[in-house]
Design an enzyme around this catalytic site. Sequence first.
Site, PDB file in Angstrom:
ATOM      1  N   ARG A 107     -24.185  20.061  44.098  1.00 23.07           N
ATOM      2  CA  ARG A 107     -23.185  20.255  43.118  1.00 23.07           C
ATOM      3  C   ARG A 107     -21.904  20.759  43.419  1.00 23.07           C
ATOM      4  NH1 ARG A 107     -25.987  25.142  39.761  1.00 23.07           N
ATOM      5  NH2 ARG A 107     -26.847  26.115  41.472  1.00 23.07           N
ATOM      6  N   LYS A 126     -17.354  23.169  42.088  1.00 23.17           N
ATOM      7  CA  LYS A 126     -18.739  23.385  41.915  1.00 23.17           C
ATOM      8  C   LYS A 126     -18.942  22.745  40.648  1.00 23.17           C
ATOM      9  CE  LYS A 126     -22.640  26.571  42.488  1.00 23.17           C
ATOM     10  NZ  LYS A 126     -22.911  27.978  42.748  1.00 23.17           N
ATOM     11  N   ASP A 138     -27.978  16.519  38.876  1.00 20.67           N
ATOM     12  CA  ASP A 138     -26.990  15.939  38.289  1.00 20.67           C
ATOM     13  C   ASP A 138     -25.809  16.137  38.977  1.00 20.67           C
ATOM     14  OD1 ASP A 138     -26.600  18.205  36.930  1.00 20.67           O
ATOM     15  OD2 ASP A 138     -27.080  17.576  35.135  1.00 20.67           O
ATOM     16  N   ASP A 276     -30.061  29.037  52.486  1.00 20.93           N
ATOM     17  CA  ASP A 276     -29.175  28.053  52.251  1.00 20.93           C
ATOM     18  C   ASP A 276     -28.005  28.804  51.421  1.00 20.93           C
ATOM     19  OD1 ASP A 276     -31.376  28.017  50.387  1.00 20.93           O
ATOM     20  OD2 ASP A 276     -30.056  26.764  49.075  1.00 20.93           O
ATOM     21  N   ASN A 277     -28.349  30.036  51.079  1.00 20.93           N
ATOM     22  CA  ASN A 277     -27.382  30.804  50.272  1.00 20.93           C
ATOM     23  C   ASN A 277     -26.892  32.079  51.026  1.00 20.93           C
ATOM     24  OD1 ASN A 277     -27.514  28.906  48.180  1.00 20.93           O
ATOM     25  ND2 ASN A 277     -29.320  30.203  46.996  1.00 20.93           N
TER      26      ASN A 277
HETATM   27  P1  AMP Z   1     -29.041  27.005  44.789  1.00 23.76           P
HETATM   28  O1  AMP Z   1     -30.252  27.999  45.259  1.00 23.76           O
HETATM   29  O2  AMP Z   1     -28.754  27.444  43.437  1.00 23.76           O
HETATM   30  O3  AMP Z   1     -27.802  27.421  45.582  1.00 23.76           O
HETATM   31  O4  AMP Z   1     -29.327  25.372  44.701  1.00 23.76           O
HETATM   32  C1  AMP Z   1     -30.237  24.804  46.004  1.00 23.76           C
HETATM   33  C2  AMP Z   1     -29.752  23.416  46.179  1.00 23.76           C
HETATM   34  O5  AMP Z   1     -29.928  22.842  44.902  1.00 23.76           O
HETATM   35  C3  AMP Z   1     -28.532  23.528  46.648  1.00 23.76           C
HETATM   36  O6  AMP Z   1     -28.615  22.255  47.799  1.00 23.76           O
HETATM   37  C4  AMP Z   1     -27.670  22.654  45.372  1.00 23.76           C
HETATM   38  O7  AMP Z   1     -26.677  22.086  45.728  1.00 23.76           O
HETATM   39  C5  AMP Z   1     -28.598  22.034  44.580  1.00 23.76           C
HETATM   40  N1  AMP Z   1     -28.796  22.103  43.143  1.00 23.76           N
HETATM   41  C6  AMP Z   1     -28.606  23.158  42.341  1.00 23.76           C
HETATM   42  N2  AMP Z   1     -28.423  22.668  40.831  1.00 23.76           N
HETATM   43  C7  AMP Z   1     -28.144  21.306  41.190  1.00 23.76           C
HETATM   44  C8  AMP Z   1     -27.254  20.412  40.338  1.00 23.76           C
HETATM   45  N3  AMP Z   1     -27.335  20.614  38.720  1.00 23.76           N
HETATM   46  N4  AMP Z   1     -27.009  19.063  40.756  1.00 23.76           N
HETATM   47  C9  AMP Z   1     -27.407  18.840  41.971  1.00 23.76           C
HETATM   48  N5  AMP Z   1     -27.898  19.570  42.974  1.00 23.76           N
HETATM   49  C10 AMP Z   1     -28.027  21.080  42.550  1.00 23.76           C
HETATM   50 MG    MG Z   2     -26.887  27.609  47.116  1.00 25.07          MG
END
Ligand code: AMP
Ligand code: MG
Length: 535
Positions: A107, A126, A138, A276-277
């Site tokens: 996203r 974002k 989404d 990844d963060n």
């Molecule tokens: P995060 O741990 O929240 O940084 O997200 C983990 C993974 O999920 C990352 O690759 C994000 O890009 C993906 N992600 C989280 N929320 C969404 C979303 N609403 N749509 C698409 N990908 C998402």
């Molecule tokens: Mg992330």
Amino acid sequence: MVGLDQLEFDNRFVHELPGDESADNTPRQVHGACYSRVTPRVCSKPQLLSVAPEVAELLGLDLAAFERDHLAQVLTGNRQLPGMEPYAMCYGGHQFGNWAGQLGDGRAINLGEVTHQSRHWTLQLKGAGLTPYSRHADGLAVLRSSVREYLCSEAMHHLGVPTTRALSLSLTGDTVLRDMFYDGNPEYEPGAVVCRVARSFVRFGSFEIFASRGEHQLLKQLADFTLRHDFPELLSGREPGPEVYAEWLAEVAARTARTIAHWMRVGFVHGVMNTDNLSIIGDTIDYGPYGWLEGYDPEWTPNTTDAQHKRYGYGAQPNIGLWNLIRLANAIYPLVGEAKPLEEALEVYGEIFAQCRAADMAAKLGFAHYQQDDGELIESLLELLTQTETDMTLFFRQLAQVDISPQTAQLSDAEQLAPLMAAYYQAPSHKVISATCQWLADYRLRSQQSLAGSGETNADRQRRMNAVNPKYVLRNYLAQQVVERVEEGDTGAVDELLGVLRRPYDEQPQWERYAQKRPEWARAKPGCSTLSCSS
Ligand code: AMP
Ligand code: MG
């Protein structure tokens, strides 16, 4: 300073690294590429809620030189400027301890990269729609998570914590369906987009994905790209080789240690420290279900997904930083070919973290320097803070008000504790009161010794403390109140709080209400105490 349309994009990530051959935007596995070209989604009614002028300045952007509507169109992805080449990055990650395979910018969409005053920045939206990395989601973001990301990015910067920045926050005019509580009752929420700005958005997981797939050529290309642009001092004329890669790991370890030490200093809990963060340049990145310690509790995590195991709780963060660095070391092992130099590089982490932590705690307590036996004083204080619910931010801020002169010993317990009472969520028991007064007696002695040794005055001590113990942090309930005000149409709410968070260490008497401890109504209210990843 230039207007938006004169920004010169250099987009070196897409020009210097291999990209995805397919332009297909549907979620899929992307092999042999560091990124995929994508097109941001067109939203129906972009509306700017806030722009951070200091971030515009970093980019050399003259905010006065263009219309607000044009800015809103560009900063939501509706309108592309000449030179922009939008792309989403491919990366993987370990999530909650397990290898999760390809994740990527699901996203997030990088609009382009600019250089200003020899500093290079990437602009990233974002919440601007689907990419090949969106998996089952989404690609969108809702207002509540976007307000939180926008405010926290800037709050952290002003606190002195390395972080990605945020240029703008906009409403999209569209609604987004979210199951906030994961209980099968999804609701429509306002959609929003944050424009993030960083020196690099590369993560530990950016290297892990190529190592996991045996794409060693790509691994080397991304590592060399990162060294060339983000760690040029490590190359200084050398070609990248095993020795340089090991030194690079040591530098990443040092930066990660420093950043996490800052989190511990200000009471920040990231909430989702998956690989990844974690940023390769040591920035705090990806503000999701993060939170701020209110009552001091080392186990506390704001993330409901982690409520049971508390893997990413406040006190676990330093160890998790190392765990993540070990994953990075494994990922770059093919570039080094032996374990020993990598193991040695990782030792830097513990050393730097311990140094930073000691210096920070000494400063938080107002001592001119850390001394070996301060460890005991610090440990006993932290233990004391867990005895009764004590607001971490208020306690340290108020500690500067405690009288450390020798005569204070004659005061009653209540008089001695008076400056600290604002930090307690309930009246402390007699046991806690007497233990705290005992601790204060030791603290007074040590503080007097510090002043005598350094020739400083009590005012110097207070200044030192106030420069590291913030008065204003983005308390969980404050962020939620702003979200609710914006939902009710009060679009100035974001700028109002941002204005206060710009000067977190200063007294701002007119904004005293933003420095209050969490009110009782917010204790268990969703968004104010715990958060889900659903954003
Ligand atoms: P995060 O741990 O929240 O940084 O997200 C983990 C993974 O999920 C990352 O690759 C994000 O890009 C993906 N992600 C989280 N929320 C969404 C979303 N609403 N749509 C698409 N990908 C998402
Ligand atoms: Mg992330």
